[in-house]
Design a protein around this motif. Structure first.
Motif, mmCIF file in Angstrom:
data_model
loop_
_atom_site.group_PDB
_atom_site.id
_atom_site.type_symbol
_atom_site.label_atom_id
_atom_site.label_comp_id
_atom_site.label_asym_id
_atom_site.label_seq_id
_atom_site.Cartn_x
_atom_site.Cartn_y
_atom_site.Cartn_z
ATOM 1 N N LEU A 10 0.821 -1.211 0.000
ATOM 2 C CA LEU A 10 0.000 0.000 0.000
ATOM 3 C C LEU A 10 0.859 1.266 0.000
ATOM 4 C CD1 LEU A 10 -2.804 -1.107 2.489
ATOM 5 C CD2 LEU A 10 -3.044 -0.734 0.011
ATOM 6 N N GLN A 11 1.931 1.240 0.757
ATOM 7 C CA GLN A 11 2.816 2.396 0.854
ATOM 8 C C GLN A 11 3.470 2.723 -0.494
ATOM 9 O OE1 GLN A 11 5.925 1.929 3.747
ATOM 10 N NE2 GLN A 11 6.892 3.874 3.234
ATOM 11 N N HIS A 12 3.800 1.690 -1.265
ATOM 12 C CA HIS A 12 4.536 1.894 -2.516
ATOM 13 C C HIS A 12 3.670 1.663 -3.754
ATOM 14 C CE1 HIS A 12 8.078 2.371 -0.120
ATOM 15 N NE2 HIS A 12 7.843 1.218 0.469
ATOM 16 N N ARG A 13 2.385 1.602 -3.533
ATOM 17 C CA ARG A 13 1.440 1.312 -4.604
ATOM 18 C C ARG A 13 1.560 2.286 -5.779
ATOM 19 N NH1 ARG A 13 -4.737 0.014 -3.164
ATOM 20 N NH2 ARG A 13 -5.202 -1.146 -5.040
ATOM 21 N N GLU A 14 1.656 3.557 -5.493
ATOM 22 C CA GLU A 14 1.704 4.570 -6.554
ATOM 23 C C GLU A 14 2.929 4.373 -7.456
ATOM 24 O OE1 GLU A 14 2.085 9.385 -6.943
ATOM 25 O OE2 GLU A 14 0.912 8.586 -5.273
ATOM 26 N N ALA A 15 4.090 4.158 -6.855
ATOM 27 C CA ALA A 15 5.312 3.949 -7.643
ATOM 28 C C ALA A 15 5.209 2.668 -8.472
ATOM 29 C CB ALA A 15 6.536 3.885 -6.724
ATOM 30 N N LEU A 16 4.663 1.616 -7.882
ATOM 31 C CA LEU A 16 4.504 0.346 -8.589
ATOM 32 C C LEU A 16 3.548 0.503 -9.769
ATOM 33 C CD1 LEU A 16 4.234 -1.926 -5.446
ATOM 34 C CD2 LEU A 16 6.076 -2.039 -7.145
ATOM 35 N N GLU A 17 2.413 1.142 -9.539
ATOM 36 C CA GLU A 17 1.422 1.322 -10.592
ATOM 37 C C GLU A 17 1.971 2.164 -11.736
ATOM 38 O OE1 GLU A 17 -2.024 2.949 -8.657
ATOM 39 O OE2 GLU A 17 -2.537 1.027 -7.720
ATOM 40 N N LYS A 18 2.791 3.106 -11.407
ATOM 41 C CA LYS A 18 3.342 4.028 -12.407
ATOM 42 C C LYS A 18 4.389 3.345 -13.286
ATOM 43 C CE LYS A 18 6.303 7.991 -12.439
ATOM 44 N NZ LYS A 18 7.081 8.841 -11.579
ATOM 45 N N ASP A 19 5.174 2.443 -12.712
ATOM 46 C CA ASP A 19 6.372 1.970 -13.410
ATOM 47 C C ASP A 19 6.327 0.554 -13.976
ATOM 48 O OD1 ASP A 19 7.575 4.405 -12.969
ATOM 49 O OD2 ASP A 19 8.634 3.752 -11.173
ATOM 50 N N ILE A 20 5.511 -0.347 -13.426
ATOM 51 C CA ILE A 20 5.628 -1.733 -13.888
ATOM 52 C C ILE A 20 4.786 -2.009 -15.132
ATOM 53 C CG2 ILE A 20 6.208 -2.663 -11.623
ATOM 54 C CD1 ILE A 20 3.348 -3.773 -11.460
ATOM 55 N N LYS A 21 5.326 -2.897 -15.935
ATOM 56 C CA LYS A 21 4.592 -3.485 -17.052
ATOM 57 C C LYS A 21 4.237 -4.901 -16.592
ATOM 58 C CE LYS A 21 6.572 -0.715 -20.746
ATOM 59 N NZ LYS A 21 6.806 0.402 -19.892
ATOM 60 N N THR A 22 2.981 -5.221 -16.664
ATOM 61 C CA THR A 22 2.466 -6.400 -15.970
ATOM 62 C C THR A 22 2.669 -7.737 -16.664
ATOM 63 O OG1 THR A 22 0.304 -5.998 -16.965
ATOM 64 C CG2 THR A 22 0.690 -5.085 -14.763
ATOM 65 N N SER A 23 2.843 -7.768 -17.969
ATOM 66 C CA SER A 23 2.776 -9.048 -18.690
ATOM 67 C C SER A 23 3.806 -10.068 -18.215
ATOM 68 C CB SER A 23 2.891 -8.831 -20.198
ATOM 69 O OG SER A 23 4.102 -8.177 -20.497
ATOM 70 N N TYR A 24 5.079 -9.713 -18.144
ATOM 71 C CA TYR A 24 6.091 -10.678 -17.725
ATOM 72 C C TYR A 24 6.000 -10.985 -16.233
ATOM 73 C CZ TYR A 24 8.115 -9.919 -22.318
ATOM 74 O OH TYR A 24 8.306 -9.837 -23.663
ATOM 75 N N ILE A 25 5.604 -10.001 -15.457
ATOM 76 C CA ILE A 25 5.429 -10.223 -14.025
ATOM 77 C C ILE A 25 4.322 -11.254 -13.793
ATOM 78 C CG2 ILE A 25 4.640 -9.131 -11.879
ATOM 79 C CD1 ILE A 25 6.231 -6.631 -12.833
ATOM 80 N N MET A 26 3.223 -11.101 -14.537
ATOM 81 C CA MET A 26 2.118 -12.053 -14.388
ATOM 82 C C MET A 26 2.517 -13.445 -14.849
ATOM 83 S SD MET A 26 -1.377 -9.948 -15.205
ATOM 84 C CE MET A 26 -0.969 -9.609 -16.903
ATOM 85 N N ASP A 27 3.310 -13.537 -15.917
ATOM 86 C CA ASP A 27 3.778 -14.859 -16.369
ATOM 87 C C ASP A 27 4.508 -15.581 -15.246
ATOM 88 O OD1 ASP A 27 2.758 -14.510 -18.907
ATOM 89 O OD2 ASP A 27 4.683 -13.944 -19.807
ATOM 90 N N ARG A 28 5.377 -14.877 -14.561
ATOM 91 C CA ARG A 28 6.131 -15.493 -13.457
ATOM 92 C C ARG A 28 5.200 -15.889 -12.315
ATOM 93 N NH1 ARG A 28 11.449 -15.674 -13.812
ATOM 94 N NH2 ARG A 28 12.462 -14.427 -15.413
#
Length: 131
Positions: A10-28
């Protein structure tokens, strides 16, 4: 998910939402068995990358400690070491069913990260060796 892990997300949600691309993360995460293909499809159907990341994080927040660790490891493997560093303090310790050790297969979640770093150093240092 334990409170420390949840608060870290929750604390780092904004930075995570702004920067990550989800496709490869979801594959893992699918390979780790903590995310389903139908959940992946829901995320992929979001119109923007930031909305996809927001939904993925929302899903992780509803899951267990293994999901947090899987997400954290996926960030590292996909080159988001800076973002993983933000979440490092929230890594939950997993209790096993054999004697109550704080470990997965005898290794703490902190130890898994250390093993990962050691393996990366080994591969980097020894990649020139041909067997």
């Amino acid at each position: 998910m334990d409170a420390k892990a949840r608060n870290s997300l929750l604390q780092h949600r904004e930075a995570l939402e702004k920067d990550i691309k989800t496709s490869y993360i979801m594959d893992r995460m699918i390979n780790d068995g903590v995310l389903t293909v139908s959940e992946e499809e829901k995320v992929k159907n979001e119109p923007t990358q930031q909305q996809r990341a927001a939904l993925l994080i929302k899903m992780i927040l509803k899951k267990d400690n293994y999901s947090y660790i899987s997400f954290y490891n996926a960030l590292i493997h996909e080159g988001y070491k800076d973002l993983a560093g933000l979440l490092h303090g929230g890594i939950p310790v997993i209790s096993s069913s054999n004697g109550g050790k704080d470990s997965v297969g005898g290794i703490t979640s902190y130890g898994l990260y250390s093993l990962y770093l050691i393996s990366r150093c080994y591969l980097h240092c020894c990649s020139f060796i041909v067997f």
